[in-house]
Design an enzyme around this catalytic site. Sequence first.
Site, PDB file in Angstrom:
ATOM      1  N   THR A   1       0.862  -1.186   0.000  1.00  0.00           N
ATOM      2  CA  THR A   1       0.000   0.000   0.000  1.00  0.00           C
ATOM      3  C   THR A   1       0.902   1.242   0.000  1.00  0.00           C
ATOM      4  OG1 THR A   1      -0.182   0.110   2.418  1.00  0.00           O
ATOM      5  CG2 THR A   1      -1.842  -1.214   1.232  1.00  0.00           C
TER       6      THR A   1
ATOM      7  N   ILE B   1       8.920   5.528  -0.215  1.00  0.00           N
ATOM      8  CA  ILE B   1       9.404   4.239   0.295  1.00  0.00           C
ATOM      9  C   ILE B   1       8.670   3.067  -0.366  1.00  0.00           C
ATOM     10  CG2 ILE B   1       9.376   2.803   2.391  1.00  0.00           C
ATOM     11  CD1 ILE B   1       9.922   5.535   3.941  1.00  0.00           C
TER      12      ILE B   1
ATOM     13  N   TYR C   1       0.794  12.282  14.653  1.00  0.00           N
ATOM     14  CA  TYR C   1       1.471  11.312  13.775  1.00  0.00           C
ATOM     15  C   TYR C   1       2.265  10.307  14.611  1.00  0.00           C
ATOM     16  CZ  TYR C   1       4.917   9.560  10.380  1.00  0.00           C
ATOM     17  OH  TYR C   1       5.722   8.761   9.604  1.00  0.00           O
TER      18      TYR C   1
END
Length: 248
Positions: free
Chosen positions: A12, A18, A150
Site C-alpha cells: 500500500t 518508500i 502522527y
Amino acid sequence: MGKLDEKVAVITGGNSGIGLATAKRFVKEGAQVFITGRRAVDLEKAVNEIGGNVTPFQGDISVLADLDRLYDLVKQKAGHIDVLFANAGGGTFGPLGQISEEDFDKTFGINVKGTLFTVQKALPLLKDGSSVILTGSTTSIEGTPAFSVYSATKAAIRNFARTWILDLKERKIRVNVLSPGATKTPGLLGLVPAEQGDALLGSFAERIPLGRVGDPDEIAKVAVFLASDDSSFVNGVELFADGGQAQI
Ligand SMILES: NC(=O)c1ccc[n+]([C@@H]2O[C@H](COP(=O)([O-])OP(=O)(O)OC[C@H]3O[C@@H](n4cnc5c(N)ncnc54)[C@H](OP(=O)(O)O)[C@@H]3O)[C@@H](O)[C@H]2O)c1
C-alpha cells in the site's frame, strides 16, 4: 534466483517514496507486486518506472469498501498473498494547542484504522507463514516537536505487531514493523513549503549519527529482508532503518 521468486506481494502506498522504492526492489527480486495509492496519475507513473510484474490499484486504505475491491482484484489475479507491506501513511505538523479534530481523524483514520483493516481484510488471502510488514517510524518511540498525532499513530502500529503475532500464532504469519528515520521522499518534503525543503532535511540530518537522511532504497532493502526467508525467525520486532537516530 531472486529472494522473492514466485511470491505475491501487496504494497500500500506503492506509487511514491518508500513504497515505490520497495516495489522496484520486490519486482527485481522476482515477486508479483500489487501497488496501491489514491492518485491515479502517480500510480501510472509508478507502473512505468517499475517496468515489470506490477498491477496498480487506485483506492484509499481508510475506506473499507476500497480495501474489499483491492483484495477482490488480488484474489482474481493472484489467488493469495505471501507478503503484505502495509506502508501507506502520512501526517502533518501541528503543535498541541493547534490540533484540529479533522487532522486527528484523518491521521488516525489512515495510519491506524487504515493499517488495521489493510491487514485484517487481507487475512483470508494471506498464506500461512506469510510476512506482514507495517511501516512505523522513529517517532513511535521519540518526541518530535509539533508531531504528536502522527507519532501516536506510529506508536499504535508498533503495538499492533506485538499483539498480532499472538493473534496469528496458529498461522505462523510473521508481523514486523519497519521504522524508517527521516528519508528523502515526496511525503517528507511535502511537510513544508518547497523553499524550506533543504532546511528541513538539514535539521533532520543533524540529529542522525550517520549525518544524513536516508534514501528510499535503503528502506526498501530492509523491506526485502523482512519479506524474504532471510528473516524467517524475525517476528514482532521494530527494525529501525534510521542511521542510528532512535538508538541514542
Ligand atoms: N519519509 C520519511 O522520512 C518517513 C519516516 C518514517 C516513516 N515514514 C512512513 O513511511 C510511509 C511512506 O511514506 P513516504 O515517506 O514514502 O511518503 P510518500 O512519498 O508521501 O508516500 C506515501 C504513500 O502512501 C500513499 N497513501 C497515503 N495515504 C493513503 C491512503 N489513505 N490510502 C492509500 N494510500 C495512501 C500515498 O499515495 P496517494 O497519495 O496516491 O494515496 C503514497 O504512495 C508512511 O507510512 C510514512 O509515515 C516515512
